[in-house]
Structures are given as C-alpha cells and as structure tokens.
Design a protein around this motif. Structure first.
Motif, PDB file in Angstrom:
ATOM      1  N   ASN A   1       0.844  -1.195   0.000  1.00  0.00           N
ATOM      2  CA  ASN A   1       0.000   0.000   0.000  1.00  0.00           C
ATOM      3  C   ASN A   1       0.881   1.248   0.000  1.00  0.00           C
ATOM      4  O   ASN A   1       0.637   2.210  -0.732  1.00  0.00           O
ATOM      5  CB  ASN A   1      -0.913  -0.033   1.232  1.00  0.00           C
ATOM      6  N   GLU A   2       1.941   1.177   0.835  1.00  0.00           N
ATOM      7  CA  GLU A   2       2.881   2.305   0.914  1.00  0.00           C
ATOM      8  C   GLU A   2       3.752   2.375  -0.332  1.00  0.00           C
ATOM      9  O   GLU A   2       3.869   3.407  -0.971  1.00  0.00           O
ATOM     10  CB  GLU A   2       3.804   2.070   2.109  1.00  0.00           C
ATOM     11  N   GLN A   3       4.341   1.201  -0.671  1.00  0.00           N
ATOM     12  CA  GLN A   3       5.297   1.162  -1.781  1.00  0.00           C
ATOM     13  C   GLN A   3       4.673   1.633  -3.092  1.00  0.00           C
ATOM     14  O   GLN A   3       5.316   2.281  -3.906  1.00  0.00           O
ATOM     15  CB  GLN A   3       5.801  -0.279  -1.988  1.00  0.00           C
ATOM     16  N   PHE A   4       3.417   1.267  -3.329  1.00  0.00           N
ATOM     17  CA  PHE A   4       2.773   1.571  -4.608  1.00  0.00           C
ATOM     18  C   PHE A   4       1.725   2.690  -4.485  1.00  0.00           C
ATOM     19  O   PHE A   4       0.955   2.901  -5.417  1.00  0.00           O
ATOM     20  CB  PHE A   4       2.129   0.303  -5.196  1.00  0.00           C
TER      21      PHE A   4
ATOM     22  N   LEU B   1      -1.192   2.952  -2.979  1.00  0.00           N
ATOM     23  CA  LEU B   1      -2.473   2.416  -3.457  1.00  0.00           C
ATOM     24  C   LEU B   1      -3.685   3.094  -2.818  1.00  0.00           C
ATOM     25  O   LEU B   1      -4.801   2.975  -3.314  1.00  0.00           O
ATOM     26  CB  LEU B   1      -2.540   0.903  -3.180  1.00  0.00           C
ATOM     27  N   GLY B   2      -3.471   3.781  -1.697  1.00  0.00           N
ATOM     28  CA  GLY B   2      -4.597   4.446  -1.028  1.00  0.00           C
ATOM     29  C   GLY B   2      -5.595   3.480  -0.419  1.00  0.00           C
ATOM     30  O   GLY B   2      -6.792   3.770  -0.376  1.00  0.00           O
ATOM     31  N   LEU B   3      -5.119   2.329   0.055  1.00  0.00           N
ATOM     32  CA  LEU B   3      -6.035   1.372   0.676  1.00  0.00           C
ATOM     33  C   LEU B   3      -6.276   1.731   2.134  1.00  0.00           C
ATOM     34  O   LEU B   3      -5.362   2.191   2.824  1.00  0.00           O
ATOM     35  CB  LEU B   3      -5.452  -0.050   0.634  1.00  0.00           C
ATOM     36  N   THR B   4      -7.511   1.534   2.606  1.00  0.00           N
ATOM     37  CA  THR B   4      -7.776   1.637   4.042  1.00  0.00           C
ATOM     38  C   THR B   4      -8.249   0.266   4.526  1.00  0.00           C
ATOM     39  O   THR B   4      -8.839  -0.498   3.753  1.00  0.00           O
ATOM     40  CB  THR B   4      -8.860   2.687   4.353  1.00  0.00           C
ATOM     41  N   PHE B   5      -7.958  -0.036   5.789  1.00  0.00           N
ATOM     42  CA  PHE B   5      -8.234  -1.376   6.310  1.00  0.00           C
ATOM     43  C   PHE B   5      -9.212  -1.342   7.477  1.00  0.00           C
ATOM     44  O   PHE B   5      -9.173  -0.434   8.300  1.00  0.00           O
ATOM     45  CB  PHE B   5      -6.928  -2.037   6.777  1.00  0.00           C
ATOM     46  N   ASP B   6     -10.077  -2.333   7.503  1.00  0.00           N
ATOM     47  CA  ASP B   6     -10.992  -2.495   8.625  1.00  0.00           C
ATOM     48  C   ASP B   6     -11.078  -3.992   8.922  1.00  0.00           C
ATOM     49  O   ASP B   6     -10.679  -4.811   8.086  1.00  0.00           O
ATOM     50  CB  ASP B   6     -12.373  -1.936   8.233  1.00  0.00           C
ATOM     51  N   GLN B   7     -11.599  -4.351  10.083  1.00  0.00           N
ATOM     52  CA  GLN B   7     -11.717  -5.767  10.470  1.00  0.00           C
ATOM     53  C   GLN B   7     -13.101  -6.059  10.982  1.00  0.00           C
ATOM     54  O   GLN B   7     -13.771  -5.164  11.503  1.00  0.00           O
ATOM     55  CB  GLN B   7     -10.743  -6.060  11.615  1.00  0.00           C
ATOM     56  N   ALA B   8     -13.542  -7.300  10.862  1.00  0.00           N
ATOM     57  CA  ALA B   8     -14.838  -7.672  11.442  1.00  0.00           C
ATOM     58  C   ALA B   8     -14.825  -9.152  11.801  1.00  0.00           C
ATOM     59  O   ALA B   8     -13.910  -9.898  11.425  1.00  0.00           O
ATOM     60  CB  ALA B   8     -15.960  -7.354  10.457  1.00  0.00           C
TER      61      ALA B   8
ATOM     62  N   ASP C   1      -2.115  -4.266 -10.422  1.00  0.00           N
ATOM     63  CA  ASP C   1      -1.360  -5.384 -11.005  1.00  0.00           C
ATOM     64  C   ASP C   1       0.102  -5.437 -10.566  1.00  0.00           C
ATOM     65  O   ASP C   1       0.630  -6.506 -10.267  1.00  0.00           O
ATOM     66  CB  ASP C   1      -1.384  -5.263 -12.532  1.00  0.00           C
ATOM     67  N   ALA C   2       0.745  -4.263 -10.563  1.00  0.00           N
ATOM     68  CA  ALA C   2       2.180  -4.238 -10.246  1.00  0.00           C
ATOM     69  C   ALA C   2       2.415  -4.701  -8.811  1.00  0.00           C
ATOM     70  O   ALA C   2       3.366  -5.454  -8.535  1.00  0.00           O
ATOM     71  CB  ALA C   2       2.737  -2.832 -10.455  1.00  0.00           C
ATOM     72  N   ALA C   3       1.531  -4.282  -7.897  1.00  0.00           N
ATOM     73  CA  ALA C   3       1.678  -4.685  -6.494  1.00  0.00           C
ATOM     74  C   ALA C   3       1.434  -6.192  -6.354  1.00  0.00           C
ATOM     75  O   ALA C   3       2.120  -6.883  -5.594  1.00  0.00           O
ATOM     76  CB  ALA C   3       0.712  -3.902  -5.619  1.00  0.00           C
ATOM     77  N   ALA C   4       0.458  -6.707  -7.121  1.00  0.00           N
ATOM     78  CA  ALA C   4       0.169  -8.146  -7.088  1.00  0.00           C
ATOM     79  C   ALA C   4       1.393  -8.934  -7.536  1.00  0.00           C
ATOM     80  O   ALA C   4       1.814  -9.903  -6.889  1.00  0.00           O
ATOM     81  CB  ALA C   4      -1.024  -8.464  -7.992  1.00  0.00           C
ATOM     82  N   LEU C   5       1.964  -8.487  -8.631  1.00  0.00           N
ATOM     83  CA  LEU C   5       3.137  -9.172  -9.178  1.00  0.00           C
ATOM     84  C   LEU C   5       4.315  -9.113  -8.203  1.00  0.00           C
ATOM     85  O   LEU C   5       5.053 -10.102  -8.037  1.00  0.00           O
ATOM     86  CB  LEU C   5       3.514  -8.529 -10.520  1.00  0.00           C
TER      87      LEU C   5
END
Ligand code: NAD
Length: 359
Positions: free
Chosen positions: A29-32, A34-41, A313-317
């Motif tokens: 998320n940091e490296q690329f 990506l602007g992801l936010t995380f939550d848990q349930a 894609d790049a992060a997945a790879l």
C-alpha cells in the motif's frame, strides 16, 4: 479515491495467517501508493462467540461497503454441534449470497521449487500456472425442481435440474475472457455438449462472446477429456471456464496437482468485481495457535485481491515475485518442508516475504 479492504480473520489459523497477509498489504500500500484503508470484522465461530450468530449485521454491512474482503478461514470442533443454521460456515455462505459472488477463481500454481510435492512427475507439473473460473451460484447445485419423489411402481427417484440462463453464462464468460486477457490469452471452455442441452447453450454463448474478445483464443473441451488432460498435460491450459459442478470437481483435481494446500489462493467475484479472497484450505484446528501454519495461500490471495478487485497489477506481481524468492531461499513452513530446506514459523515466513518486497 481510497479503497476499502475488509479483513475477516475468522477461526483456527485464520487470525495467524491474516496477520501476516495484512503486513504485506500495508507494505505494498505504501510502496505503490495504493490508497487502501483497512478495517476488520468478525465472522464464523469468532462471531458466534461474540454475538451468537456467524454473520452479524455489522459484518455484512462492512462487507457491502468494502471494495474487497480478505478472509482467513472459519469453523472448528468447538462449533460443530450447533444446528446447521448457526454453524460458522453459514457466515461464508451468507457473504457469498448477499454479495452475489457468482465467479469463483481458483489458480493452481506450482512453483518449480515445490515440484517434488506433487504426485505427478516434476516435468509434467513444474511451473504449472492455470486458472479455473467456476460458476458458483447456479447450475445443478441450485436448479429447481429437485428432491426425492415416490414413483407409482413403489420405488423412490432422486432428481436435480441442470439449468443455466443465457445471462448467467454470459456473465461468467466475461469474467473468464477478461482473466485470460490479463494472463496468456488462452481460454478453454469445458462442457458436456455431446450429451447435455444446457451446455450446448453454454458453448453457443461462449462462441458469441469470443467475437468481443479477439485477443483471446477460445477452445472447447468435454469435461471427461478435461479431467484426463489435467493429469496428462496440465501445462497446455491457461484459463478454464466451466459450470458449478464441473468446476467443483476440476478445481479440486487441479489443486492437488500442486500437492500443497497451504499454497493455494482463491477469489469469488461479483459483477462489480467486488470480491472475497481466501485460501483454499480451512481453519486447520489441529495446528491452530502453534505458529506453524503456512501463510502463503493467504498472502497469494491478497495478491489476487490487488489484481482482480483493486486494479493494482504491479503490487500483485511484486507479492508473487517475493513469494517465489522466499521459496528460492529455501524457507519452508512444516507443510511444504523438504530435506535441505530451512523450517520456519508462520511469522518468519511472513517477515521473509516482507523483506523480499524490499524497502
Ligand atoms: P483444513 O484445510 O482446515 O485442514 C486439512 C489439513 O491441512 C490439516 O491437517 C491442516 O493442518 C492442514 N492445513 C490446512 N491449511 C494449512 C496451512 N495454511 N498450513 C499448514 N497446514 C495446513 O480442512 P479440515 O481439517 O477438513 O477442516 C477444518 C475446519 O475448517 C472445519 O471446521 C471446516 O469446516 C473448516 N473449513 C473452512 C473452510 C473455509 O473457511 N473456507 C474451508 C474448508 C474447511
């Protein structure tokens, strides 16, 4: 715009393996950027313990609001005696039906480093990389009418109905064609069109769709032949698409080609490409809490999530390459351990993938 990832650790080894995958996701998320936010349930047995039901309203609401879900696993002996409707597995089924996750993607990848784990000869499977796209919410598993009836001659007769509408075939077809576009451009549609009318229609719709995807080479194969080809020469395939029942059987067959359940990711997607991503294995209660579970199937599920739901894609790879590097280094959890390798814990495996991702 930020994208929401919901983490559902679940039961057994679920929390241990999701913790490692979360570290990897936060890093890319940091490296690329990506602007992801995380939550848990909570889901499954953990949700039953806390709220009395396997899929609390709060979890379902968070799932609906998310762009993608990463699930560990649910279930365990503690909840096995509960009535069917309150069992942990109902949490998963509830998520699948509420989010209309009709497309199940199961890759079978055999890293050359693990070729010896397969029951087939290394040269037949080494480097195997295929994707099975299975229709998940229709076909004979859901068709009506179904049941067991009494015949006039006094004997009982069991019956099910194999149905697919054009729109159901078209939407799973599109997922498969698009997946083939993202891979090596080869799609094999599996049916039984020599016997079953429903799959004559299946074949017709796939041919129709092929005109919209000229960059994908479409072929057809009967399911009995496909089952044989998967053990004879599995590397001939890139993407396979098929209905619910054939997919159920072929995806387990393909999974076993790789020989190691701790390595296999999966995805279930809906029409908006929102998806639930999870390892193919269960909650492994026999090893839960010991810190020895293999986190790689979950980490590879996170990579699929980036590719199919988060357009990264790049992060997945990068994650897939890091996993391969760690195997090259000879690091192995107990389930994939071979002589001459270094045995590592769940956490050490996660840390090694993190390190392989670089600064
Ligand atoms: P399982 O996949 O949990 O375990 C089978 C065997 O594989 C066990 O010996 C286990 O220790 C091993 N194993 C599984 N994952 C591993 C990993 N990551 N690393 C190392 N070893 C691993 O299947 P099971 O024992 O049949 O089921 C256990 C529980 O999981 C049951 O309650 C079942 O209902 C549930 N389950 C859940 C899911 C899911 O959440 N999607 C899927 C299958 C089973």
């Amino acid at each position: 715009m930020s994208k929401k990832v919901l983490l559902l650790p679940g039961d057994g080894i679920g929390p241990e393996i999701v913790t490692e995958a979360e570290k990897i996701l936060r890093k890319v998320n940091e490296q690329f950027s990506l602007g992801l936010t995380f939550d848990q349930a909570l889901v499954g047995g953990a949700a039953i313990d806390a709220t009395g039901i396997p899929l609390p309203e709060e979890t379902l609401e968070k799932a609906k609001q998310s762009d993608a879900i990463l699930l560990g696993a649910v279930g365990g002996p503690k909840w096995d005696k509960l009535e069917m409707a309150r069992r942990p597995e109902k949490g998963l089924l509830g998520l699948r039906s509420n989010l209309q996750l009709f497309a199940n993607l199961r890759p079978a990848i055999l890293y050359p480093q693990l070729a010896a784990a397969s029951s087939l000869k290394p040269e037949v499977v080494s480097g195997l990389d295929i994707l099975i796209v299975r229709e998940l919410t229709g076909g004979i598993y859901f068709g009506q009418p179904r049941g067991v009836r009494d015949l006039e001659n006094g004997e009982r007769q069991g019956f099910n109905t194999y149905v697919y509408s054009e729109s159901e075939i078209r939407r799973i077809g599109r997922v498969a064609f698009e997946a083939a576009q993202q891979r090596n451009g080869k799609l094999c549609s599996v049916d039984k069109a020599n016997v079953l009318e429903v799959t004559v229609l299946w074949r017709e719709i796939m041919d129709e769709l092929a005109k919209e995807y000229p960059d994908v080479e479409l072929s057809h194969m009967y399911v009995d032949n496909a089952a044989m080809q998967l053990v004879r020469a599995p590397k001939q395939f890139d993407v396979l698409v098929t209905g619910n029942m054939f997919g159920d059987i072929l995806s387990d067959e393909a999974a076993m080609l790789t020989g190691s359940i701790g390595m296999l990711p999966s995805a279930s997607l809906n029409a908006e490409k929102q998806g639930m991503y999870e390892p193919c294995h269960g909650s492994a209660p026999d090893i839960a809490g010991q810190g020895i579970a293999n986190p790689l199937a979950t980490i590879l599920s996170a990579a699929m999530m980036l590719r199919y739901s988060l357009q990264a894609d790049a992060a997945a790879l990068a994650i897939e390459t890091a996993v391969s590097q760690v195997l090259d280094q000879g690091l192995r959890t107990a389930d994939i351990y071979a002589e001459g390798c270094e045995r590592v814990t769940t956490q050490q495996m996660g840390e090694a993938v993190l390190a392989a991702l670089g600064a």
